[in-house]
Design an enzyme around this catalytic site. Structure first.
Site, PDB file in Angstrom:
ATOM      1  N   SER A  41     -13.773  23.667 -40.619  1.00 56.04           N
ATOM      2  CA  SER A  41     -15.009  23.974 -40.485  1.00 56.04           C
ATOM      3  C   SER A  41     -15.391  23.415 -38.996  1.00 56.04           C
ATOM      4  O   SER A  41     -14.833  22.924 -38.242  1.00 56.04           O
ATOM      5  CB  SER A  41     -15.959  23.430 -41.612  1.00 56.04           C
ATOM      6  N   HIS A  42     -16.884  23.739 -38.863  1.00 52.90           N
ATOM      7  CA  HIS A  42     -17.609  22.811 -37.791  1.00 52.90           C
ATOM      8  C   HIS A  42     -18.303  21.740 -38.189  1.00 52.90           C
ATOM      9  O   HIS A  42     -19.207  21.361 -37.492  1.00 52.90           O
ATOM     10  CB  HIS A  42     -18.458  24.005 -37.015  1.00 52.90           C
ATOM     11  N   GLY A  43     -17.880  21.235 -39.501  1.00 50.56           N
ATOM     12  CA  GLY A  43     -18.425  20.184 -39.763  1.00 50.56           C
ATOM     13  C   GLY A  43     -19.732  19.700 -40.548  1.00 50.56           C
ATOM     14  O   GLY A  43     -20.235  20.966 -41.144  1.00 50.56           O
TER      15      GLY A  43
END
Ligand SMILES: *[C@@H]1O[C@H](CO)[C@@H](O)[C@H](O)[C@H]1NC(C)=O
Length: 404
Positions: free
Chosen positions: A248-250
């Site tokens: 993911s992007h976190g």
């Protein structure tokens, strides 16, 4: 058989509603009405009307069951209007149509608007909601103006629980909460978006939590291609506990301040395993100037975060959406107070090695940020954290050169 009797049987057959609910003198021990919609058994038959009629019959305090082993084809928006304290039990498969012409421009596949009391859950843990998004991923790759719906869109309402089931391949975001929802629990979910083609499952955020209070995400695993959990404008009192995010992007605050003044506050994230993310945790705010508004982020803690192969463990962007030249003229002005990155361990990817973190606070903003117990190493060995405009008591040794 008389015509009216036949119609009555048909109606009962349509939902298997229990026509007579035993009433006890003590209303607290009344049996709940139970409805099982009849599935059409073919992808050319839309089962949404049958499910809606079950919600009409049993939605007021009753139970709607999608039985184990069954498949229901959802060719149109499933709206939970009429549910009040209802229990929607998904033991089988809810499979949305992949019809991009129908879904283009729709906000929601499942719409939960101003509902007071709703459980969407699987008792067996076998229930699946399939957004069937492959056609949307492929179309979006060719035409980025194609407007894709969110799989589960919750706006307003209270006392929502979604638990113990799997969601896969939404065309866009998995779950969005906004519109002032008060009290939502997401527990024991497995969310996975994976494309079968070379086109990625773009923008499949796990959770977008906007204007709301008391939202909890716990015991959840997410595999996707954008933010794992995004804390969006208006998020207040959000708890995230025991989460694993892959690809993911976190766990990300923002983006904030694009075109209005935005606030996120009182966020607690505890126990996260972050695998192959662009960052494990961070904050992204637009700078000053242009049509951007002020970003205010207050009382946000990430604690106990294990980093595996993420590009950054921690990141603060104060020049989001603009370039460095723009931010020289219009510096970041975000007001960050009570921000804590605590107990980060693990190893970052080779992407920025040996840099493991990049904290770029705005030169015209407030940088109330603390980093404690930071034990993240770079894939190349000892790591370093880049900083700009951070306080002297930041809590981690840092080198100049932060950007973004
Ligand atoms: C900070 O946020 C946490 C998590 O929502 C909350 O429990 C706590 O009360 C907040 N602290 C203050 C001072 O508001």
């Amino acid at each position: 058989m008389s015509l009216s009797k036949a119609i009555l049987l048909l109606l009962i057959g349509a939902t298997h509603a229990i026509p007579h609910i035993p009433r006890s003198p003590d209303s607290t021990i009344q049996a709940r009405a139970v409805c099982t919609p009849t599935a059409g058994g073919s992808s050319s038959i839309d089962d949404v009307p049958a499910i809606k009629s079950a919600i009409t019959s049993c939605g007021n305090g009753g139970t709607i069951v999608i039985p184990s082993g069954s498949t229901y084809y959802l060719n149109s928006v499933l709206d939970f209007a009429g549910c009040k304290g209802c229990d929607f039990q998904v033991e089988g498969l809810l499979k949305f149509a992949s019809n991009t012409a129908y879904w283009g421009g729709k906000t929601a596949m499942i719409s939960v608007s101003k509902i007071a009391g709703l459980k969407i859950r699987s008792l067996t843990g076998q229930g699946v909601i399939d957004g069937n998004g492959q056609n949307a991923y492929d179309l979006f790759a060719a035409d980025s103006s194609y407007d894709r719906p969110t799989l589960l869109y919750i706006t307003g309402g209270s006392n929502i629980e979604v638990s113990n089931l799997r969601q896969k391949n939404p065309p866009n975001v998995f779950i969005s909460v906004k519109g002032g929802t008060n009290g939502a629990l997401f527990d024991g979910l497995t969310l996975s978006a994976t494309s079968k083609s070379s086109n990625p499952a773009k923008n499949t955020d796990g959770f977008d939590i906007g204007e709301s209070t008391y939202v909890t995400v716990s015991n959840t695993k997410i595999t996707n291609d954008d933010d794992c959990v995004a804390f969006k404008p208006g998020a207040n009192y959000v708890t995230v506990r025991d989460i694993t995010c892959t690809g993911s992007h976190g766990l990300s605050v923002g983006s904030l301040g694009k075109s209005s003044s935005d606030t996120v506050k009182n966020i607690w994230v505890e126990g996260a395993t972050m695998i192959s993310s662009t960052k494990a945790a961070g904050i992204k705010t637009y700078p000053s100037g242009g049509s951007h508004g002020l970003s205010t982020v207050t009382n946000v803690t990430w604690t106990g975060v294990t980093v595996q192969d993420c590009d950054y463990a921690i990141q603060i962007q104060s020049c989001y959406g603009e370039d460095a030249d723009y931010c020289d003229d219009n510096p970041g002005n975000a007001v960050l107070t009570g921000i804590t990155f605590d107990g980060f361990t693990g190893t970052t990817s080779s992407h920025y090695a040996p840099v493991t973190g990049n904290l770029n606070c705005g030169s015209k903003g407030t940088c109330g940020v603390t980093v404690s117990n930071y034990k993240v190493t770079a894939s190349s060995g000892t790591g370093k954290v880049l900083c700009a405009n951070t306080p002297t008591n930041l809590g981690v040794a840092c080198s100049s050169g932060a950007s973004g």
